[in-house]
Design an enzyme around this catalytic site. Structure first.
Site, mmCIF file in Angstrom:
data_model
loop_
_atom_site.group_PDB
_atom_site.id
_atom_site.type_symbol
_atom_site.label_atom_id
_atom_site.label_comp_id
_atom_site.label_asym_id
_atom_site.label_seq_id
_atom_site.Cartn_x
_atom_site.Cartn_y
_atom_site.Cartn_z
ATOM 1 N N GLY A 31 0.704 -1.433 -0.072
ATOM 2 C CA GLY A 31 -0.115 -0.185 -0.057
ATOM 3 C C GLY A 31 1.062 1.384 0.018
ATOM 4 N N SER A 48 1.370 8.346 1.315
ATOM 5 C CA SER A 48 0.872 7.264 1.696
ATOM 6 C C SER A 48 0.946 6.672 3.092
ATOM 7 C CB SER A 48 1.234 5.879 0.793
ATOM 8 O OG SER A 48 0.873 5.986 -0.542
ATOM 9 N N ILE A 49 -0.201 6.412 3.540
ATOM 10 C CA ILE A 49 -0.128 5.944 5.161
ATOM 11 C C ILE A 49 0.934 4.531 5.286
ATOM 12 C CG2 ILE A 49 -1.410 4.892 6.963
ATOM 13 C CD1 ILE A 49 -3.819 6.288 6.123
ATOM 14 N N TYR A 92 -18.668 8.002 1.044
ATOM 15 C CA TYR A 92 -17.896 6.807 1.421
ATOM 16 C C TYR A 92 -18.510 5.663 0.917
ATOM 17 C CZ TYR A 92 -14.094 4.944 3.765
ATOM 18 O OH TYR A 92 -12.711 4.338 4.239
ATOM 19 N N LYS A 96 -15.186 -1.819 4.383
ATOM 20 C CA LYS A 96 -14.499 -1.636 5.277
ATOM 21 C C LYS A 96 -15.146 -2.558 6.521
ATOM 22 C CE LYS A 96 -10.732 1.148 4.254
ATOM 23 N NZ LYS A 96 -9.528 0.512 3.852
ATOM 24 N N ILE A 104 -7.457 11.708 5.996
ATOM 25 C CA ILE A 104 -5.794 12.293 5.723
ATOM 26 C C ILE A 104 -5.613 12.604 4.270
ATOM 27 C CG2 ILE A 104 -3.341 11.809 5.965
ATOM 28 C CD1 ILE A 104 -4.133 9.716 8.190
HETATM 29 P P1 NAD Z 1 -2.780 5.570 -1.038
HETATM 30 O O1 NAD Z 1 -3.560 5.643 -2.210
HETATM 31 O O2 NAD Z 1 -1.460 6.169 -0.759
HETATM 32 O O3 NAD Z 1 -2.735 3.890 -0.734
HETATM 33 C C1 NAD Z 1 -3.668 3.083 -1.161
HETATM 34 C C2 NAD Z 1 -2.923 1.916 -1.507
HETATM 35 O O4 NAD Z 1 -3.714 0.827 -2.292
HETATM 36 C C3 NAD Z 1 -1.986 2.333 -2.811
HETATM 37 O O5 NAD Z 1 -0.512 2.130 -2.451
HETATM 38 C C4 NAD Z 1 -2.408 1.390 -4.036
HETATM 39 O O6 NAD Z 1 -1.431 1.190 -4.792
HETATM 40 C C5 NAD Z 1 -3.023 0.439 -3.038
HETATM 41 N N1 NAD Z 1 -3.622 -0.388 -4.029
HETATM 42 C C6 NAD Z 1 -4.915 -0.198 -4.594
HETATM 43 N N2 NAD Z 1 -5.282 -1.448 -5.159
HETATM 44 C C7 NAD Z 1 -4.414 -2.393 -5.036
HETATM 45 C C8 NAD Z 1 -4.032 -3.715 -5.580
HETATM 46 N N3 NAD Z 1 -4.965 -4.182 -6.659
HETATM 47 N N4 NAD Z 1 -3.033 -4.311 -5.530
HETATM 48 C C9 NAD Z 1 -2.208 -3.824 -4.788
HETATM 49 N N5 NAD Z 1 -2.175 -2.494 -4.166
HETATM 50 C C10 NAD Z 1 -3.204 -1.713 -4.253
HETATM 51 O O7 NAD Z 1 -3.908 5.996 0.029
HETATM 52 P P2 NAD Z 1 -4.004 5.702 1.717
HETATM 53 O O8 NAD Z 1 -4.945 6.955 2.143
HETATM 54 O O9 NAD Z 1 -2.609 5.931 2.345
HETATM 55 O O10 NAD Z 1 -4.711 4.310 1.907
HETATM 56 C C11 NAD Z 1 -4.074 3.330 2.667
HETATM 57 C C12 NAD Z 1 -5.093 2.850 3.456
HETATM 58 O O11 NAD Z 1 -5.784 3.607 4.561
HETATM 59 C C13 NAD Z 1 -6.336 2.309 2.796
HETATM 60 O O12 NAD Z 1 -7.042 1.069 3.259
HETATM 61 C C14 NAD Z 1 -7.580 3.357 2.896
HETATM 62 O O13 NAD Z 1 -8.837 3.049 2.965
HETATM 63 C C15 NAD Z 1 -7.026 3.514 4.572
HETATM 64 N N6 NAD Z 1 -7.333 4.868 5.403
HETATM 65 C C16 NAD Z 1 -7.287 6.031 4.544
HETATM 66 C C17 NAD Z 1 -7.699 7.222 5.083
HETATM 67 C C18 NAD Z 1 -7.507 8.529 4.459
HETATM 68 O O14 NAD Z 1 -8.209 9.440 4.941
HETATM 69 N N7 NAD Z 1 -6.513 8.735 3.917
HETATM 70 C C19 NAD Z 1 -8.371 7.075 6.581
HETATM 71 C C20 NAD Z 1 -8.629 5.804 7.018
HETATM 72 C C21 NAD Z 1 -8.301 4.594 6.263
#
Ligand code: NAD
Length: 291
Positions: free
Chosen positions: A50, A56-57, A191, A198, A227
């Site tokens: 991810g 990215s988180i 969402y 989720k 975020i």
């Molecule tokens: P991000 O876009 O940086 O990360 C999402 C990642 O998912 C990317 O690296 C992407 O390449 C990967 N991904 C998507 N489809 C894929 C696949 N088929 N195979 C492999 N990798 C795949 O965004 P983020 O906000 O860092 O998201 C990371 C996690 O945190 C997610 O699960 C997101 O739902 C969760 N999250 C985000 C927030 C926010 O506000 N940003 C809040 C709560 C939870």
């Protein structure tokens, strides 16, 4: 003709990206070596899925674990390669390989190589989500069958898929962490399908925690406040989510990816050795925005 269609904002982002990473890399040379007190995880190994860019988180978690002595194996999507490669210089001896959680051939190659390179691993970080942009707006029930399947497969089922492939390589007392959001529990405007995915992810966390508890492996989800990241940019009217969350939070502020990484570090350490099957919130407060 085609080149001019790329928005100026995106072209500037791509042009300035290497410079930004270089600056971060130089800064991390001054701070990156120090280990994190009680969270010294020297000699441990983590698989991280991810990372799309430096926002990215997943990246913040990978970097924080790396700085605590953990060796990182990164599985990244091919389309993210240009933005992920420059980040690798900030990690200590990483292993990184293209992988996609819906591609069995790539998954098998990735895990074979991780086994060869790392032998055993200690942590799995699942920081993945995807839904089509048109399903992150409007009415939830407008989602079509394929859109539902894709969102569930990538965002929820993939936790079981990655766990099944990681478990044989995992040392006892390891830790698995997935990322979730409050929209799983309450209706959060736009969402939509991601809230439903989720909910499945959080339930999967509890079942997998039960499956692997006998080996001392803990499985938890971090529910993070909003975020600004690439994934977040796909959610319609995301700024409203950010503002709403900040206004409703007791501490009157938003969180950042580093706050999430700090919790991930705790969940990888022995300090959390009796915490499993939980959804743990990292937010400046509860955002009461749904029903
Ligand atoms: P991000 O876009 O940086 O990360 C999402 C990642 O998912 C990317 O690296 C992407 O390449 C990967 N991904 C998507 N489809 C894929 C696949 N088929 N195979 C492999 N990798 C795949 O965004 P983020 O906000 O860092 O998201 C990371 C996690 O945190 C997610 O699960 C997101 O739902 C969760 N999250 C985000 C927030 C926010 O506000 N940003 C809040 C709560 C939870």
């Amino acid at each position: 003709m085609g080149g001019n269609k790329i928005p100026l904002k995106f072209r500037l982002y791509m042009m300035l990206y290497p410079l930004r990473i270089l600056m971060k890399s130089l800064a991390s040379n001054f701070t990156g070596g120090e280990k994190m007190g009680n969270f010294n995880l020297e000699g441990k190994k983590a698989i991280v899925f991810g990372v799309a860019n430096d926002a990215s988180i997943g990246w913040h978690i990978a970097k924080k674990l790396n700085d605590s002595g953990v060796r990182i194996a990164l599985g990244y999507q091919e389309r993210a390669e240009q933005l992920v490669k420059p980040l690798l210089s900030m990690l200590n001896n990483p292993f990184a390989e293209k992988c996609d959680v819906v591609d069995d051939v790539l998954l098998t190659e990735f895990f074979n190589k991780v086994e060869k390179e790392f032998g055993k691993v200690d942590f799995l970080i699942h920081s993945i989500a995807f839904a089509k942009k048109e399903h992150l707006q409007g009415k939830y029930y407008e989602v079509d069958r394929r859109g539902y399947q894709v969102a569930q497969e990538v965002s929820a089922y993939s936790l079981a898929e990655l766990t099944r492939r990681t478990a044989p390589l995992m040392n006892d007392n390891g830790s698995i962490i997935a990322m979730t959001y409050y929209g799983s529990e309450k209706v959060t405007p736009n969402y939509n399908i991601m809230g439903v995915a989720k909910a499945a992810l959080e339930s999967s966390v509890r079942y997998i925690a039960n499956d692997l508890g006998g080996k001392g492996i803990r499985v938890n989800a971090i529910s993070a406040g909003p975020i600004k990241t690439l994934a977040a940019s796909g959610i319609s009217d995301f700024d409203t989510m950010l503002n709403h969350s900040r206004e409703k939070a007791p501490l009157k502020r938003n969180i950042d990816a580093d706050d999430v990484a700090n919790l991930a570090l705790f969940l990888c350490s022995d300090m959390s050795k009796n915490i499993t099957g939980q959804v743990i919130y990292v937010d400046a407060g509860y955002s009461i925005m749904g029903i």
